[in-house]
Design a protein around this motif. Structure first.
Motif, PDB file in Angstrom:
ATOM      1  N   ASP A  89       6.807  17.146  -8.649  1.00 26.23           N
ATOM      2  CA  ASP A  89       7.272  18.514  -8.901  1.00 26.23           C
ATOM      3  C   ASP A  89       8.565  18.799  -8.142  1.00 26.23           C
ATOM      4  O   ASP A  89       9.482  19.441  -8.661  1.00 26.23           O
ATOM      5  N   ARG A  90       8.638  18.289  -6.908  1.00 29.58           N
ATOM      6  CA  ARG A  90       9.844  18.519  -6.108  1.00 29.58           C
ATOM      7  C   ARG A  90      11.051  17.819  -6.738  1.00 29.58           C
ATOM      8  O   ARG A  90      12.142  18.381  -6.824  1.00 29.58           O
ATOM      9  N   LYS A 111      11.387  17.015  -9.933  1.00 35.50           N
ATOM     10  CA  LYS A 111      11.707  17.700 -11.191  1.00 35.50           C
ATOM     11  C   LYS A 111      12.558  18.929 -10.954  1.00 35.50           C
ATOM     12  O   LYS A 111      13.412  19.287 -11.774  1.00 35.50           O
ATOM     13  N   SER A 112      12.355  19.585  -9.825  1.00 38.77           N
ATOM     14  CA  SER A 112      13.112  20.805  -9.542  1.00 38.77           C
ATOM     15  C   SER A 112      14.559  20.481  -9.154  1.00 38.77           C
ATOM     16  O   SER A 112      15.407  21.363  -9.144  1.00 38.77           O
ATOM     17  N   LEU A 113      14.823  19.218  -8.829  1.00 43.56           N
ATOM     18  CA  LEU A 113      16.164  18.841  -8.372  1.00 43.56           C
ATOM     19  C   LEU A 113      17.009  18.143  -9.434  1.00 43.56           C
ATOM     20  O   LEU A 113      18.210  18.009  -9.275  1.00 43.56           O
ATOM     21  N   VAL A 114      16.356  17.658 -10.501  1.00 46.90           N
ATOM     22  CA  VAL A 114      17.103  16.898 -11.522  1.00 46.90           C
ATOM     23  C   VAL A 114      16.849  17.474 -12.908  1.00 46.90           C
ATOM     24  O   VAL A 114      15.872  18.202 -13.129  1.00 46.90           O
ATOM     25  N   ASP A 115      17.734  17.137 -13.829  1.00 41.69           N
ATOM     26  CA  ASP A 115      17.516  17.506 -15.237  1.00 41.69           C
ATOM     27  C   ASP A 115      16.593  16.474 -15.850  1.00 41.69           C
ATOM     28  O   ASP A 115      16.906  15.288 -15.888  1.00 41.69           O
ATOM     29  N   VAL A 116      15.435  16.915 -16.313  1.00 41.12           N
ATOM     30  CA  VAL A 116      14.473  16.019 -16.943  1.00 41.12           C
ATOM     31  C   VAL A 116      14.596  16.169 -18.441  1.00 41.12           C
ATOM     32  O   VAL A 116      14.463  17.266 -18.983  1.00 41.12           O
ATOM     33  N   THR A 117      14.878  15.062 -19.145  1.00 36.92           N
ATOM     34  CA  THR A 117      15.040  15.130 -20.613  1.00 36.92           C
ATOM     35  C   THR A 117      13.853  14.497 -21.299  1.00 36.92           C
ATOM     36  O   THR A 117      13.116  13.738 -20.718  1.00 36.92           O
ATOM     37  N   SER A 162       0.853  -1.188   0.000  1.00 34.65           N
ATOM     38  CA  SER A 162       0.000   0.000   0.000  1.00 34.65           C
ATOM     39  C   SER A 162       0.889   1.239   0.000  1.00 34.65           C
ATOM     40  O   SER A 162       2.023   1.208   0.484  1.00 34.65           O
ATOM     41  N   VAL A 163       0.367   2.273  -0.587  1.00 34.54           N
ATOM     42  CA  VAL A 163       1.118   3.521  -0.679  1.00 34.54           C
ATOM     43  C   VAL A 163       0.377   4.583   0.113  1.00 34.54           C
ATOM     44  O   VAL A 163      -0.803   4.855  -0.150  1.00 34.54           O
ATOM     45  N   GLU A 164       1.057   5.152   1.070  1.00 41.01           N
ATOM     46  CA  GLU A 164       0.456   6.209   1.877  1.00 41.01           C
ATOM     47  C   GLU A 164       0.911   7.558   1.333  1.00 41.01           C
ATOM     48  O   GLU A 164       2.041   7.700   0.888  1.00 41.01           O
ATOM     49  N   GLY A 165       0.025   8.516   1.360  1.00 41.78           N
ATOM     50  CA  GLY A 165       0.369   9.854   0.894  1.00 41.78           C
ATOM     51  C   GLY A 165       0.272   9.998  -0.603  1.00 41.78           C
ATOM     52  O   GLY A 165       0.856  10.904  -1.186  1.00 41.78           O
ATOM     53  N   ILE A 166      -0.477   9.080  -1.271  1.00 42.90           N
ATOM     54  CA  ILE A 166      -0.585   9.125  -2.731  1.00 42.90           C
ATOM     55  C   ILE A 166      -1.220  10.431  -3.206  1.00 42.90           C
ATOM     56  O   ILE A 166      -0.975  10.889  -4.315  1.00 42.90           O
ATOM     57  N   ALA A 167      -2.010  11.053  -2.341  1.00 43.51           N
ATOM     58  CA  ALA A 167      -2.663  12.315  -2.712  1.00 43.51           C
ATOM     59  C   ALA A 167      -1.630  13.404  -2.972  1.00 43.51           C
ATOM     60  O   ALA A 167      -1.910  14.370  -3.682  1.00 43.51           O
ATOM     61  N   ASN A 168      -0.438  13.237  -2.409  1.00 43.23           N
ATOM     62  CA  ASN A 168       0.601  14.253  -2.575  1.00 43.23           C
ATOM     63  C   ASN A 168       1.595  13.884  -3.677  1.00 43.23           C
ATOM     64  O   ASN A 168       2.681  14.456  -3.754  1.00 43.23           O
ATOM     65  N   LEU A 169       1.220  12.911  -4.530  1.00 44.72           N
ATOM     66  CA  LEU A 169       2.150  12.423  -5.541  1.00 44.72           C
ATOM     67  C   LEU A 169       2.588  13.531  -6.499  1.00 44.72           C
ATOM     68  O   LEU A 169       3.771  13.639  -6.820  1.00 44.72           O
TER      69      LEU A 169
END
Ligand code: SF4
Ligand code: SF4
Length: 79
Positions: free
Chosen positions: A70-71, A73-79, A58-65
């Motif tokens: 976004d967090r 993406k702000s830390l890595v280079d997305v190609t 089970s995954v908890e906190g899925i609502a904040n996925l």
């Protein structure tokens, strides 16, 4: 915060299949039941191999996925 939880239900028959596939040795058999330790990394491999379908993920906190993505993406280079 996103968290993965692995739990073992009453359908476990202690067959040992999950213990053999866990690469961090997070599973032990106690009284012929699988017990997951804190070493578990939530990979889900044991869930897919259990012949009794006794292990649930089970995954908890899925609502904040979206927020988590976004967090990242702000830390890595997305190609
Ligand atoms: S594979 Fe399933 S039935 Fe077998 S020990 Fe693990 S949890 Fe129990
Ligand atoms: S989810 Fe992965 S790390 Fe956790 S107990 Fe299962 S196989 Fe091991």
């Amino acid at each position: 915060m996103l968290g993965v939880r692995i739990t073992v239900g009453d359908a476990c028959i202690g067959c040992d299949t999950c213990q053999n596939i866990c690469f961090v040795k997070a599973i032990t058999l106690i009284d012929k039941k699988a017990v997951i330790s804190d070493s578990c990394l939530g990979c889900g491999r044991c869930v897919s191999v259990c012949p009794q379908k006794a292990i649930k993920i089970s995954v908890e906190g899925i609502a904040n996925l979206d927020e988590s993505v976004d967090r990242i993406k702000s830390l890595v280079d997305v190609t």
